[in-house]
Design an enzyme around this catalytic site. Structure first.
Site, short mmCIF file in Angstrom:
data_model
loop_
_atom_site.label_atom_id
_atom_site.label_comp_id
_atom_site.label_asym_id
_atom_site.label_seq_id
_atom_site.Cartn_x
_atom_site.Cartn_y
_atom_site.Cartn_z
CG ASN A 162 3.09 1.78 -2.71
OD1 ASN A 162 2.74 1.40 -3.90
ND2 ASN A 162 4.70 1.85 -3.14
CD GLU A 163 -0.21 2.32 4.43
OE1 GLU A 163 0.13 1.47 4.35
OE2 GLU A 163 0.40 3.32 4.43
N PRO A 164 -1.62 -1.17 2.00
CG PRO A 164 -1.84 -2.52 3.88
CD PRO A 164 -1.62 -2.07 3.08
CB SER A 166 -0.13 -1.00 -3.68
OG SER A 166 -0.69 0.32 -2.53
CB THR A 181 0.88 4.21 7.24
OG1 THR A 181 0.63 3.27 7.41
CG2 THR A 181 1.43 5.02 7.26
#
Length: 639
Positions: A162-164, A166, A181
Site C-alpha cells: 500500500n504505497e503513498p 492508498s 520501492t
C-alpha cells in the site's frame, strides 16, 4: 518505570511502541506471541488465521517459529495463512517470488497443511485480477478474519504494498509500485529495470480488520520512516500512519529503528535527563540548529523556550555550556590526521607521537577509501606517514557486463597486435558472450566473468591508491572469502576472513586503522567487513603489545555521514584537495556515470562525497567555527 512516567516519555507517540535491544530478541518475542495464540486456539478447537509478511524483517521470526516447531512440538496443522502481497506478474517458482520466499523461510520446515496457505497469484491475466482480489477477501472472511497480522514497513511508509496515496478503507487489489520501492528491490532482481512495476496487495482496510497487528522494523535505515509513522500526522503520504487509528496495533522495534523517536533522539523534550557529556553536546548542537544560531550566541531564553531549562538550571550558566561545546567542536578539527609532530596533543584528536605513523585504510569495496576519506588518505601520504590500503572484497558484482566484454576484447586485440596467440582468450570470450546472451536477472555470473570484473576493479583501485601517493607494496587485495561465498551460502562463517585480517594487521602493525563505519550500506558489506576487523583486533590485543597503541577510526561518506555531535576528528579540505580527491574517485571508471548498484541515492559517488563533505563544513560554519571548503569526518571506536 511508573505508568505516569511512561506516558510522559511516550507522549509524542500516537500508538503503542515496544523497543528491544536487538532484532534477535524482538523477533523471538513476536514468535512467542504467535505461538501462544496458536496454542490457545488449538485448545479451544479453533483455527488460527495469520496474515504474514515477506522481506528481511520477518526472517528471524520465522526462524524462531521453525525452531519451536522442531524442538517444542509447536504444530501448524490448524493454522491458516494469508500473505500480504506478491509482485505482478510473477511466477511462483521465480527466485524473487514471495511463494519461493515463504516456502524457503517457513512453510517447507513446518507441518502446515498446504491447502491452508494463501499467497496472491502473480500468474493471472490482468483482466482476472479484480475478481481474484474479491475472492481473496471472501476467503479471509470465510475463516472469520485475521487473528494476527504481521507487518513490515517500506521506506515510503508502505505496509504490504500500500504505497503513498492508498486509502484507509482500501481492499485487496492490484497496485503500481513506488519508484523508491522498486529501487530498494533492485538488488534482488539484478537492476531496477527488472523489478515488476505492479503488485497484488491486501489493502489497508483489510489489514485493519485483524484482531491483532504487529509492525516490526529493524535497523537505522528504518528510523526516519518509523518516526513519521509513529509521531507524524495521519496522511496518505505515509500509509503506515493509518495504523494510528487502530486500537489493536503495536510497533515492535530494535533500538536502531527506534533511534529517531523523540524519547531517544531528543529525550530532553519528554523528561528530565541524566545529563552526561555526550547528551549535553548533542543537545546544545541541536539547540543551535533549531534556533539557527552559532553556539556562542545561544541565550538562556533559547534554552528555556526549547525544552532545555533543566540543563540550564543544573549545568549553567548557559554561556559556560556554550563555550565548553564550542571548544569541544574546535578541538575535533585538525589538518594533521596522523597527529601533529612536536605539538601539544592534549586538545587534539590524534597523538603527536610517533611523528611518522603506520596507518592502514580498510576499504570494503575497491572505491570506499577514496570516496569516503580520499582527502585524508592523500593528506596522510603527503605528510610522510607509512600508509597502507587493504581492499577487503573484489567488488566483482558491481561491474556492467558490457564493460567486462570490452575489457577482454581489448586484451584479444592487444595480443593480435603483438602477433601472439589468443586462442584460449577467444574461447573464454565466447563462453562469456554465450552466457550473457541467456543470462537471467540476478543470475550469478560464471567464474570467468567474475574474474574479469574483479580485475577491472583491482586495476582501478591500484590507480586510485597510486594517485593518492602509495607505493605498490603498500596496496593489498584481500579478496575475503565471505564475499563470493555469500552469493550461494545462506549461513556464513567468517573464521578464515578473520584469520586473513589478523595476518595482515600483524604484518603491518599499524598505529592507526581506518575502517568503514557506514552501516547504512544497502548491501551489508560494510558491516560485515567492520565486524571482521573488530574481531581480528580484539583477538590480537590479547597477545600483541602493538595493538594497545593502535587506534581504530571509522569513516563514512558513500551512503551517510556522521551527525555533528558524533564527530571526533574533522579533517578540513581545501578547494584544491577536493579536486584532487575527485580525480582519485575518477580512477574508478566502472563506477562512474551510473554504477550497477547505486542504492537510493541517484547522485554519482563523487557528487555524493563532495556534497556530504561540503555540508559537514557548512554545519561547522553555522555553529560558529571556521568556514572550510569541505570536511571529512571520523569517529574513534574503542575496542
Amino acid at each position: 518505570m511508573s505508568r505516569l512516567n511512561l506516558l510522559e516519555e511516550t507522549r509524542f507517540e500516537r500508538l503503542s511502541v515496544k523497543v528491544y535491544d536487538n532484532q534477535q530478541l524482538a523477533s523471538k518475542k513476536i514468535a512467542q506471541r504467535i505461538a501462544a495464540l496458536i496454542k490457545k486456539n488449538d485448545e479451544s478447537g479453533k483455527k488460527t488465521v495469520l496474515g504474514l509478511a515477506t522481506g528481511a524483517s520477518p526472517i528471524k521470526v520465522y526462524a524462531e517459529l521453525i525452531r519451536m516447531h522442531k524442538e517444542e512440538a509447536l504444530s501448524f496443522k490448524n493454522v491458516v495463512t494469508f500473505n500480504l502481497d506478491e509482485y505482478f506478474p510473477m511466477k511462483p517458482d521465480a527466485e524473487q517470488s514471495y511463494v519461493t520466499f515463504m516456502n524457503r523461510q517457513l512453510f517447507d520446515h513446518i507441518d502446515i497443511v498446504r491447502e491452508n496457505v494463501h499467497i496472491p497469484d502473480g500468474t493471472l491475466e490482468e483482466k482476472s485480477v479484480a475478481e481474484y482480489c474479491l475472492n481473496y477477501e471472501k476467503k479471509i472472511t470465510f475463516y472469520g478474519g485475521l487473528d494476527f497480522q504481521l507487518l513490515g514497513i517500506g521506506r515510503t511508509g508502505h505496509i504490504g504494498f500500500n504505497e503513498p496515496g492508498s486509502a484507509p478503507n482500501s481492499g485487496t487489489r492490484l497496485v503500481t509500485l513506488d519508484d523508491l520501492t522498486r529501487r530498494d528491490a533492485s538488488r534482488d532482481f539484478g537492476g531496477k529495470e527488472n523489478v515488476p512495476t505492479k503488485a497484488i496487495t491486501m489493502g489497508v482496510g483489510t489489514i485493519f480488520k485483524a484482531r491483532e497487528i504487529i509492525l516490526m522494523a529493524w535497523g537505522k535505515k528504518k528510523a526516519s520512516i518509523i518516526k513519521k509513522a509513529v509521531e507524524g500526522e495521519i496522511s496518505s503520504d505515509v500509509p503506515a500512519t493509518y495504523l494510528q487509528l487502530s486500537p489493536n496495533v503495536e510497533f515492535v522495534l530494535d533500538k536502531e529503528a527506534a533511534s529517531d523517536l523523540t524519547r531517544f533522539d531528543t529525550p530532553w523534550l519528554v523528561r528530565d535527563c541524566m545529563w552526561d557529556s555526550n547528551t549535553i553536546k548533542k543537545a546544545v548542537i541541536w539547540l543551535a540548529d533549531i534556533t539557527q544560531k552559532p553556539v556562542l550566541k545561544l541565550t538562556e531564553d533559547d534554552y528555556n523556550n526549547n525544552g532545555m531549562a533543566q540543563l540550564a538550571t543544573e549545568m549553567g550558566p548557559v554561556y559556560n555550556l556554550n563555550i565548553d561545546i564550542f571548544n569541544q567542536l574546535q578541538h575535533t578539527i585538525t589538518g594533521w590526521p596522523g597527529g601533529k609532530p612536536n605539538a601539544d596533543d592534549s586538545q587534539r584528536p590524534e597523538r603527536a607521537k610517533p611523528a611518522r605513523k603506520t596507518a592502514i585504510i580498510f576499504s570494503p569495496h575497491p572505491d570506499d577509501d577514496v570516496i569516503s576519506m580520499g582527502g585524508t588518505f592523500i593528506r596522510l601520504a603527503d605528510q610522510g606517514h607509512n600508509v597502507h590500503v587493504a581492499y577487503q572484497t573484489s567488488g566483482n558484482t558491481a561491474v556492467w557486463d558490457e564493460d567486462a566484454l570490452r575489457f577482454v576484447e581489448f586484451n584479444i586485440d592487444f595480443a593480435k597486435a603483438r602477433q601472439e596467440s589468443c586462442t584460449d582468450l577467444e574461447a573464454t570470450y565466447q563462453r562469456m558472450k554465450d552466457f550473457l546472451a541467456s543470462k537471467t536477472p540476478n543470475q550469478p555470473d560464471i567464474p570467468e566473468l567474475l574474474m574479469v570484473k574483479g580485475l577491472i576493479r583491482k586495476g582501478e583501485a591500484i590507480a586510485g591508491a597510486r594517485f593518492a601517493g602509495l607505493p605498490d607494496e603498500n596496496i593489498h587485495f584481500m579478496d575475503l572469502p565471505f564475499y563470493d561465498r555469500g552469493k550461494t551460502a545462506k549461513d556464513l562463517v567468517f573464521e578464515d576472513d578473520i584469520k586473513q585480517t589478523m595476518d595482515l594487521l600483524q604484518k603491518v602493525k599499524p598505529h592507526q586503522v581506518f575502517a568503514a563505519g557506514d552501516f547504512a550500506d544497502p548491501h551489508g558489506t560494510h558491516k560485515v567487513c567492520f565486524n571482521i576487523i573488530l574481531e581480528a583486533l580484539k583477538r590480537l590485543k590479547q597477545t600483541e603489545e602493538w595493538v594497545k597503541d593502535c587506534w581504530l577510526w571509522l569513516y563514512r561518506g558513500a551512503w551517510h555521514e556522521f551527525e555533528i555531535h558524533e564527530i571526533q576528528m574533522a579533517v578540513p579540505l581545501s578547494p584544491q584537495e577536493v579536486l584532487k580527491k575527485r580525480q582519485a574517485i575518477f580512477k574508478h571508471q566502472s563506477q562512474k556515470d551510473m554504477p550497477v548498484f547505486p542504492g537510493e541515492d541517484a547522485r554519482e559517488f563523487w557528487v555524493r562525497a563532495e556534497e556530504r563533505t561540503s555540508e559537514t563544513a557548512k554545519a561547522y560554519d553555522r555553529l560558529g567555527l571556521a568556514e572550510y571548503e569541505a570536511m571529512e569526518a571520523f569517529v574513534k571506536w574503542e575496542f
